[in-house]
Every structure is written in C-alpha cells, then in structure tokens.
Write a protein that holds these residues in place. Structure first.
Motif, PDB file in Angstrom:
ATOM      1  N   SER A  16      -9.397  58.248  33.972  1.00 49.03           N
ATOM      2  CA  SER A  16      -9.890  58.545  35.323  1.00 49.03           C
ATOM      3  C   SER A  16      -8.765  59.039  36.219  1.00 49.03           C
ATOM      4  O   SER A  16      -8.972  59.928  37.060  1.00 49.03           O
ATOM      5  CB  SER A  16     -10.534  57.294  35.930  1.00 49.03           C
ATOM      6  OG  SER A  16     -11.696  56.921  35.221  1.00 49.03           O
ATOM      7  N   ASP A 260     -17.621  54.241  40.259  1.00 49.30           N
ATOM      8  CA  ASP A 260     -16.750  55.339  39.824  1.00 49.30           C
ATOM      9  C   ASP A 260     -15.309  54.958  40.120  1.00 49.30           C
ATOM     10  O   ASP A 260     -14.899  54.925  41.282  1.00 49.30           O
ATOM     11  CB  ASP A 260     -17.130  56.625  40.565  1.00 49.30           C
ATOM     12  CG  ASP A 260     -16.372  57.842  40.071  1.00 49.30           C
ATOM     13  OD1 ASP A 260     -15.386  57.678  39.313  1.00 49.30           O
ATOM     14  OD2 ASP A 260     -16.756  58.971  40.450  1.00 49.30           O
ATOM     15  N   ARG A 262     -12.706  56.499  39.875  1.00 46.35           N
ATOM     16  CA  ARG A 262     -11.850  57.546  40.443  1.00 46.35           C
ATOM     17  C   ARG A 262     -11.626  57.351  41.942  1.00 46.35           C
ATOM     18  O   ARG A 262     -10.595  57.749  42.471  1.00 46.35           O
ATOM     19  CB  ARG A 262     -12.447  58.923  40.178  1.00 46.35           C
ATOM     20  CG  ARG A 262     -12.493  59.319  38.692  1.00 46.35           C
ATOM     21  CD  ARG A 262     -13.150  60.680  38.530  1.00 46.35           C
ATOM     22  NE  ARG A 262     -14.473  60.690  39.154  1.00 46.35           N
ATOM     23  CZ  ARG A 262     -15.013  61.767  39.735  1.00 46.35           C
ATOM     24  NH1 ARG A 262     -14.351  62.923  39.759  1.00 46.35           N
ATOM     25  NH2 ARG A 262     -16.211  61.703  40.280  1.00 46.35           N
ATOM     26  N   GLU A 280     -18.012  64.203  43.023  1.00 43.35           N
ATOM     27  CA  GLU A 280     -18.393  62.869  43.499  1.00 43.35           C
ATOM     28  C   GLU A 280     -19.772  62.486  42.972  1.00 43.35           C
ATOM     29  O   GLU A 280     -20.705  63.294  42.980  1.00 43.35           O
ATOM     30  CB  GLU A 280     -18.409  62.866  45.027  1.00 43.35           C
ATOM     31  CG  GLU A 280     -18.829  61.552  45.662  1.00 43.35           C
ATOM     32  CD  GLU A 280     -18.907  61.643  47.184  1.00 43.35           C
ATOM     33  OE1 GLU A 280     -19.458  60.713  47.799  1.00 43.35           O
ATOM     34  OE2 GLU A 280     -18.431  62.642  47.746  1.00 43.35           O
ATOM     35  N   LYS A 281     -19.902  61.255  42.491  1.00 43.17           N
ATOM     36  CA  LYS A 281     -21.188  60.771  41.999  1.00 43.17           C
ATOM     37  C   LYS A 281     -22.163  60.583  43.155  1.00 43.17           C
ATOM     38  O   LYS A 281     -21.783  60.121  44.227  1.00 43.17           O
ATOM     39  CB  LYS A 281     -21.012  59.435  41.259  1.00 43.17           C
ATOM     40  CG  LYS A 281     -20.379  59.541  39.893  1.00 43.17           C
ATOM     41  CD  LYS A 281     -20.403  58.184  39.194  1.00 43.17           C
ATOM     42  CE  LYS A 281     -19.835  58.269  37.795  1.00 43.17           C
ATOM     43  NZ  LYS A 281     -19.868  56.948  37.098  1.00 43.17           N
TER      44      LYS A 281
END
Length: 384
Positions: A16, A260, A262, A280-281
């Motif tokens: 990540s 996430d 990240r 971005e999720k």
C-alpha cells in the motif's frame, strides 16, 4: 521530494505504501527498502522504483540481488536492516512484522529521522525507551495503524488537558461470531479469513485471537501517553469508525472512512497535510445506513484482557507477551499447534516471567530472545 526508506516492502503495508509513492511520484522517492524472502515481488519493486539500497533476510538472497543489480548496495540479516536505516533518506516507514523492527527504529531515532510506525511490536516491547529517545531527538513518530492514525488525526488541534479517554475499535477478527467451544480444531485457513481487511498472515491470526488489539492498546499507551484506565476497546464489525476520542465535556471525535490502509499511510507521509488520495475508495454514510457497536466480552477474548494486565505491569512483561505470541502464531501457521494453544502458550510465558532489576534495552532484547527459546522448546516438547 521526500526520500523514503521502507522496511517490509513486500508485505501488505509495504504494498500500500508503494502505491502511495507511485501515485505521488512528484512528492516521494523510494531510496531504500527491505524484504524477507519474497524475491519475485521484490525484483518487481526494484525494477519499478529503482531504490539505491536494499536489505534482505539471507546472505544467499543478497548474493542473488548483487549479481542481478550491481548498481544497488545490498545488505542482509538483522544487521542489514540496521545498515539500511543508516543510509540517505528523510522518512523511515517501518512495516516489518515483529520485534525485529526495534533496533532499526532506535537507530533511525538516533540519526534524527522521522518515523512512520506500522511496526507496533517496537513500541510494545520498548515503548519506555523509544518514546523518550524520540522526544529527546525531536523525531516525529507518526502512526500508520488505522486505529492509531485515527486517534492521531482527531487529536490535531485538541489540547492535551481536554482529553478524557480514547477508544479503539475492533472488528473481532475471523472468529468474532464463534463461541470459545467452537474454536476447538479450527483450521489455519479459517483463521486467515478476515471479514473486513486484507492483511498478512501473522496480523490476521493476531486479529482472530485479539492479541493484535491488545498490542494496539499498549502501543496507544506509549504513543499518546494515556493511562490504561483511559483506554477503551469497543467491538465495531463494519470497521468504518477507525477509532475515537472523548473530551472532558463528553464530546466525541471520531475518524471514519473506507477500509483502505493507503489513507493512514499517506497521511503519515504527508503530515501535517492531507492531500487527495488517488483512486479513493467510495465511501457513503447514506449507503452504509447503519453501523454497530457492542461491548467487548473479555472472557471470550482473554488475550485482550491479558494485554491490559501486562501493559499495567509494564517493564519486560509486554515483551514476553509479544515474543510468546510471535513464536506461537508461527507454530500455528505451520500447523504444529492448535489455534487455542496460542493462548495457552502466551499465558504460560507471562505467568512464568519474573521481572528483572534495572531494566535496560539490552536486557529487554535478551528477555525477548530467551522467551522465544523457551516457547520453541515448549512447542517441541508439547509442554504447554
């Protein structure tokens, strides 16, 4: 351009982190990295990011890399990790698993380098030494674990004297809906099936036993200088509220978001700034609709209760707790012991431990090694 030294490049946190670096190549450069044995994945990273320095687990792997990449300085073993963190970079991201990350972290502090810490075991084992050293050196210790990053983010701008307590959320892991009687004979595959997160094997097993949450409690105590009586754990199966704080007037501040890693990694790299997260999720409270919280059953998860106990005992007890767990989890993953044996082994190690006088970092390292040897013998002899 911020130069990054990444320990544990082929693991889940490392992967990540590399994604964040790749998506912000105008801001970050990978100049140094370590990995264990996954040479195929490591070679892809080397070819994509061109680091100047690499550390590997064994001399054989080091020779292989030296022959293929003569332009790279290659180190190996625990000493290799320590050599790696003495190279030229701005920020160390420590994402190795286990107490092997302790000495490199201390070396980086002595060199005055800021550290993004995903290696919670370092603070669990030696927080009483790491935190004062970092403060003296003026080094930022930036949390990467989603729970600690959440607390760190919501604490920005909050006066220390206004804080009442912190609350760490817990998914409950792979077996959260099982009774203890249903854990007899569970397989490694079952234990590795985490409902919310994609993580490495060791941390996934730790999540199933809740040892991981216990380690996070001890880490939070050191990172935020909060008494154990002011640290709470609450079950939250959706893992969207990553953790929260309560102020003295009862106001609660929480950090929410997609699952996430990240996001906390990127904030550690860009601190104190928040920048857009590439790819971005999607996260929508309206689509989520409901979230759930419930009290932790400490009888169901005795390792979390034991973590609070060893944290309060302090000294070398957390190091014993952690070392016994690392060896026991490795044995379970190799199918040498049963899942519930992990708890028995940790309880025996902690119960047999006698604190030493005048504890030092050197004594902690010895106790860590001694505990591992004892536990390995117990497992070999089936004496637990």
């Amino acid at each position: 351009m911020k130069k990054i030294c990444l320990l544990g490049a082929t693991g889940s946190i490392g992967t990540s982190t590399l994604d964040v670096i790749k998506n912000n190549s105008d801001k970050f450069q990978l100049v140094a990295m370590s990995f264990g044995k996954n040479i195929e994945k490591a070679q892809k990273i080397i070819e994509d990011f061109s680091p100047k320095y690499v550390s590997v687990q064994t001399e054989e792997l080091a020779e292989t890399l030296k022959n293929k990449y003569p332009q790279i300085d290659v180190f190996y073993g625990n000493e290799g990790l320590n050599q790696l963190v003495q190279t030229d970079y701005n920020l160390l991201l420590n994402a190795v698993m286990g107490s092997v990350g302790l000495i490199p972290t201390m070396t980086a502090i002595e060199l005055g380098r800021d550290i993004a810490i995903a290696n919670k075991e370092t603070l669990v084992v030696a927080g009483d030494f790491i935190m004062p050293a970092a403060k003296k050196a003026g080094v930022n210790l930036l949390p990467v674990d989603s729970e600690h990053s959440a607390i760190f983010q919501v604490l920005q701008g909050v006066k220390e004297t206004d804080l009442r307590d912190i609350t760490i959320t817990a998914s409950g892991g792979s077996f959260r809906d099982k009774k203890r009687s249903e854990l007899v004979g569970v397989s490694v595959g079952d234990a590795l099936n985490h409902p919310n997160w994609s993580m490495g094997a060791k941390i996934t097993i730790d999540s199933a036993t809740m040892v991981n949450k216990g380690l996070e409690v001890i880490e939070a105590h050191h990172l935020f200088q909060v008494d154990y009586d002011d640290i709470n754990v609450i079950m939250h199966r959706e893992s969207v509220v990553h953790s929260l704080i309560t102020l003295k007037d009862g106001a609660m501040y929480a950090e929410l978001g997609a699952s996430d890693m990240r996001q906390p990694i990127q904030f550690a790299l860009t601190y104190p700034d928040h920048i857009p997260l590439v790819n971005e999720k999607e996260f929508s409270l309206a689509k989520l609709a409901t979230i759930h919280f419930e009290e932790v059953n400490y009888e169901r998860f005795p390792m979390l209760a034991l973590a609070f106990k060893v944290g309060r005992l302090g000294g070398s007890f957390p190091a014993v707790f952690n070392a016994a767990n690392e060896v026991a989890v490795a044995a379970f993953l190799q199918e040498k012991i049963e899942f519930l044996d992990i708890e028995k082994i940790i309880e025996k190690a902690v119960g047999n431990h006698v604190e030493v006088n005048d504890l030092s970092l050197e004594k902690l390292i010895f106790i860590d090694s001694e505990t591992r040897n004892k536990v390995e013998n117990w497992i070999s002899d089936k004496n637990f």
